[in-house]
Design a protein around this motif. Structure first.
Motif, PDB file in Angstrom:
ATOM      1  N   SER A   1       0.850  -1.194   0.000  1.00 41.82           N
ATOM      2  CA  SER A   1       0.000   0.000   0.000  1.00 41.82           C
ATOM      3  C   SER A   1       0.883   1.240   0.000  1.00 41.82           C
ATOM      4  O   SER A   1       2.004   1.214   0.516  1.00 41.82           O
ATOM      5  CB  SER A   1      -0.918   0.008   1.225  1.00 41.82           C
ATOM      6  N   THR A   2       0.344   2.319  -0.558  1.00 40.77           N
ATOM      7  CA  THR A   2       1.153   3.542  -0.694  1.00 40.77           C
ATOM      8  C   THR A   2       0.378   4.790  -0.285  1.00 40.77           C
ATOM      9  O   THR A   2      -0.853   4.808  -0.310  1.00 40.77           O
ATOM     10  CB  THR A   2       1.604   3.744  -2.154  1.00 40.77           C
ATOM     11  N   MET A   3       1.152   5.800   0.104  1.00 41.22           N
ATOM     12  CA  MET A   3       0.642   7.158   0.278  1.00 41.22           C
ATOM     13  C   MET A   3       1.258   7.951  -0.885  1.00 41.22           C
ATOM     14  O   MET A   3       2.481   8.050  -0.989  1.00 41.22           O
ATOM     15  CB  MET A   3       1.083   7.744   1.612  1.00 41.22           C
TER      16      MET A   3
ATOM     17  N   VAL B   1       4.758  14.781 -15.250  1.00 40.14           N
ATOM     18  CA  VAL B   1       4.130  14.527 -13.959  1.00 40.14           C
ATOM     19  C   VAL B   1       5.112  13.751 -13.089  1.00 40.14           C
ATOM     20  O   VAL B   1       5.678  12.741 -13.525  1.00 40.14           O
ATOM     21  CB  VAL B   1       2.824  13.735 -14.119  1.00 40.14           C
ATOM     22  N   LEU B   2       5.314  14.242 -11.876  1.00 38.61           N
ATOM     23  CA  LEU B   2       6.242  13.618 -10.922  1.00 38.61           C
ATOM     24  C   LEU B   2       5.438  13.048  -9.764  1.00 38.61           C
ATOM     25  O   LEU B   2       4.551  13.720  -9.224  1.00 38.61           O
ATOM     26  CB  LEU B   2       7.239  14.664 -10.418  1.00 38.61           C
ATOM     27  N   ALA B   3       5.774  11.829  -9.392  1.00 39.49           N
ATOM     28  CA  ALA B   3       5.052  11.189  -8.286  1.00 39.49           C
ATOM     29  C   ALA B   3       6.021  10.521  -7.323  1.00 39.49           C
ATOM     30  O   ALA B   3       7.053   9.970  -7.739  1.00 39.49           O
ATOM     31  CB  ALA B   3       4.070  10.158  -8.822  1.00 39.49           C
ATOM     32  N   THR B   4       5.694  10.581  -6.053  1.00 41.82           N
ATOM     33  CA  THR B   4       6.429   9.822  -5.035  1.00 41.82           C
ATOM     34  C   THR B   4       5.442   8.938  -4.305  1.00 41.82           C
ATOM     35  O   THR B   4       4.377   9.403  -3.876  1.00 41.82           O
ATOM     36  CB  THR B   4       7.146  10.761  -4.043  1.00 41.82           C
ATOM     37  N   PHE B   5       5.769   7.646  -4.186  1.00 41.12           N
ATOM     38  CA  PHE B   5       4.936   6.674  -3.478  1.00 41.12           C
ATOM     39  C   PHE B   5       5.639   6.312  -2.170  1.00 41.12           C
ATOM     40  O   PHE B   5       6.769   5.816  -2.190  1.00 41.12           O
ATOM     41  CB  PHE B   5       4.755   5.400  -4.293  1.00 41.12           C
ATOM     42  N   ILE B   6       4.980   6.578  -1.060  1.00 42.34           N
ATOM     43  CA  ILE B   6       5.527   6.210   0.248  1.00 42.34           C
ATOM     44  C   ILE B   6       4.903   4.886   0.680  1.00 42.34           C
ATOM     45  O   ILE B   6       3.672   4.740   0.691  1.00 42.34           O
ATOM     46  CB  ILE B   6       5.232   7.302   1.292  1.00 42.34           C
ATOM     47  N   ASP B   7       5.725   3.946   1.007  1.00 41.13           N
ATOM     48  CA  ASP B   7       5.240   2.617   1.420  1.00 41.13           C
ATOM     49  C   ASP B   7       4.606   2.706   2.808  1.00 41.13           C
ATOM     50  O   ASP B   7       5.278   3.026   3.787  1.00 41.13           O
ATOM     51  CB  ASP B   7       6.412   1.629   1.421  1.00 41.13           C
TER      52      ASP B   7
END
Length: 577
Positions: A489-491, A503-509
């Motif tokens: 799951s990600t934030m 488009v730039l994205a960061t996925f936090i676990d």
């Protein structure tokens, strides 16, 4: 110096002015370009190539208008290049247009050129100088005084046609007369302020100033009256602004053929190359016409009309101008009364040079540890890395001007972020093509970075949020998204980067946090269920106790009732007896 105005706010540290400045008279300070007045020869190239128009010429137009408003006698010295650069039906219309603007008189600078031609002819006849370089172009004079002072002895000790004309007009019309030079050159302004002959030219205008002024007044040269010039016909001396024009004037004026070889050079690079040849001693016995502007004055820095062909102008002027010299009897009285001599001086700046160790230290700071690291790409504006290192030492340049070094540094920082960040980093374009995929993403999605860079986002996850961000240019912050098929799951934070159109994205676990939250939720459910069972049991016990209490109370009531009745009955019997 106050000739070229520099707008620092517009400078985008592109270094184009340095690349195009053959003498490197531009320095970079705080990432902004600045002209070095003591080293600038005012060729105007930096103004022409600046993509942001950060450099503009200081104009004397308002000063000249003020002369006229105050009623001061103001005379124009009109450079002969007007014949090829202004539109008219007859040259007298140019005179008529300038008279309409309020000038007391309009005289051709070629009148001064005739006096200079006479001086050159005298030098050739005397034959005392080995090689003679013409001094009509102030850019050439600056080039030699600043960068080739060892060649000063080859400069003809004669003023330019503009100064000669200014001297003539002041002598003839009075020193309170305001003399304004009009031409295509910006270096003339600096020349007019030179202490060696200051006071003979009061202001300098260029043809762009004239066109703006005529437009403001609603004057069209082609509709003006044809008014003949009052000066004597300068004849062949009108050719000065075209290549070989000075030589043509001298040859036509000479009484007998001299022994000097004639050569004309134009364009700053060619002038520098020739100066190098003269310095090496390979050029002797020459009369050299030099002009900083490629094509001569008719291609000066303030010739802004792109439709004007300098080749056609040269041909037209050579065909229309008579090749006859000005009669000596018209020139000799003027030369007898006025000195047209000029003394040139060494103006080379004294600059410290770095040692080899200091150059190597500068190289080290920009990642140049081996000779092969010196790319000499010229992106910084300097021909070689060594030249740039010297400029850094002299505080003319900055370390971060090295584009390959800064690019490598940026890439290393970018890679450092991508490789060390604990978060998944994704960059996609408008088509959802993956442009960047961080190292940590390989572990989560099971695909390598190389594979990911060949894929589109929709090939392994839903791109809906990315598409919405790209289309709306709004951001998504702190959205929880689970990928059951990948088991985590990600934030997510997703933003649009306008500068790169990506488009730039960061996925936090947050898998562990989500599992923990789930466990806590399940524990709460179990606790609630247990509490409900206890409550139910308590209710059952209460009901049972209530039932027992009810039965006991009923029995007690019956017994007591019976006891009361029994007592009542006993009392009644005693009374009867």
């Amino acid at each position: 110096m106050g000739i070229i105005d520099f707008k620092a706010t517009k400078c985008k540290h592109c270094y184009k002015c340095i690349r195009n400045c053959e003498v490197k008279a531009v320095m970079i300070r705080n990432e902004r370009a600045e002209i070095m007045p003591d080293q600038c020869i005012l060729c105007g190239k930096c103004m022409q190539v600046c993509p942001q128009s950060a450099k503009t010429l200081i104009s004397d137009l308002e000063l000249v208008k003020e002369y006229i408003r105050q009623g001061k006698r103001t005379v124009i010295s009109l450079a002969p290049s007007y014949m090829g650069l202004l539109k008219y039906s007859s040259i007298g219309q140019v005179n008529g247009a300038l008279k309409k603007l309020g000038f007391s008189d309009v005289r051709e600078t070629a009148e001064g050129a005739a006096l200079v031609t006479a001086e050159y002819t005298r030098l050739l006849e005397e034959g005392k100088m080995d090689t003679i370089i013409t001094t009509c172009c102030p850019g050439v004079n600056d080039l030699i005084e600043i960068y080739y002072p060892q060649l000063i002895g080859h400069l003809a000790p004669v003023v330019s046609p503009m100064i000669a004309h200014g001297k003539l007009l002041k002598r003839k019309m009075g020193y309170d007369t305001k003399v304004v030079f009009l031409g295509p050159c910006i270096a003339k302004k600096k020349e007019s302020e030179d202490p060696r002959h200051a006071g003979y030219i009061d202001a300098v205008l260029n043809f762009s100033d004239l066109k703006r002024w005529l437009s403001e007044e609603g004057i069209s040269i082609e509709e003006c009256e044809d008014i003949p010039f009052t000066n004597e016909n300068p004849r062949v001396n009108r050719l000065y602004p075209v290549t070989n024009g000075i030589i043509s004037s001298v040859v036509a004026t000479e009484k007998e053929q001299d022994q000097y070889r004639k050569l004309y050079v134009h364009g700053i690079k060619s002038c520098i190359d020739l100066c190098e040849s003269i310095k090496e001693g390979s050029m002797n016995g020459c009369f050299i016409e030099m002009n900083i502007c490629s094509g001569g004055c008719i291609n000066g820095p303030m010739v802004e009309d792109e439709k004007i062909s300098r080749f056609k102008v040269k041909l037209d002027m050579e065909e229309s101008i008579e090749k006859e010299p000005v009669p000596w009897e018209e020139i000799s009285p003027k030369i007898d009364r006025i000195s047209f001599q000029k003394h040139f001086m060494d103006r080379a700046p004294e600059e410290a040079m770095p040692t080899e160790a200091q150059i190597k230290e500068i190289f080290k700071m920009t990642g140049k540890l081996k000779p092969e690291d010196e790319l000499n790409c010229g992106a910084c504006g300097y021909s070689t890395c060594r030249e740039k290192a010297i400029a850094v030492f002299q505080k003319k340049a900055e370390l971060n001007m090295c584009i390959p070094f800064m690019n490598e540094k940026a890439e290393s920082l970018s890679n450092l972020v991508l490789e060390t960040s604990p978060n998944i980093v994704l960059i996609v374009d408008k088509d959802m093509k993956i442009l960047e995929f961080s190292k940590v993403g390989e572990r989560y999605f099971g695909i390598s970075r190389q594979e990911a860079l060949e894929m589109y986002l929709y090939e392994f996850i839903d791109p809906s949020d990315f598409q919405w961000v790209y289309q709306s240019h709004q951001k998504i912050h702190g959205k929880k998204v689970s990928y059951g098929e990948y088991g985590f799951s990600t934030m997510q934070n997703i933003v649009y980067v306008e500068k790169e159109d990506v488009v730039l994205a960061t996925f936090i676990d947050i898998t562990r946090e989500e599992e923990q939250a789930k466990q806590e939720y399940e524990m709460k459910l179990e606790t609630i269920d247990l509490a409900q069972k206890v409550i139910h049991k308590q209710m059952m016990v209460a009901q049972e106790i209530a039932g027992l209490l009810g039965e006991t109370t009923a029995e007690t009531k019956t017994t007591l009732t019976k006891l009361c009745r029994s007592l009542l009955d006993e009392g009644s019997e005693s009374e009867v007896k």
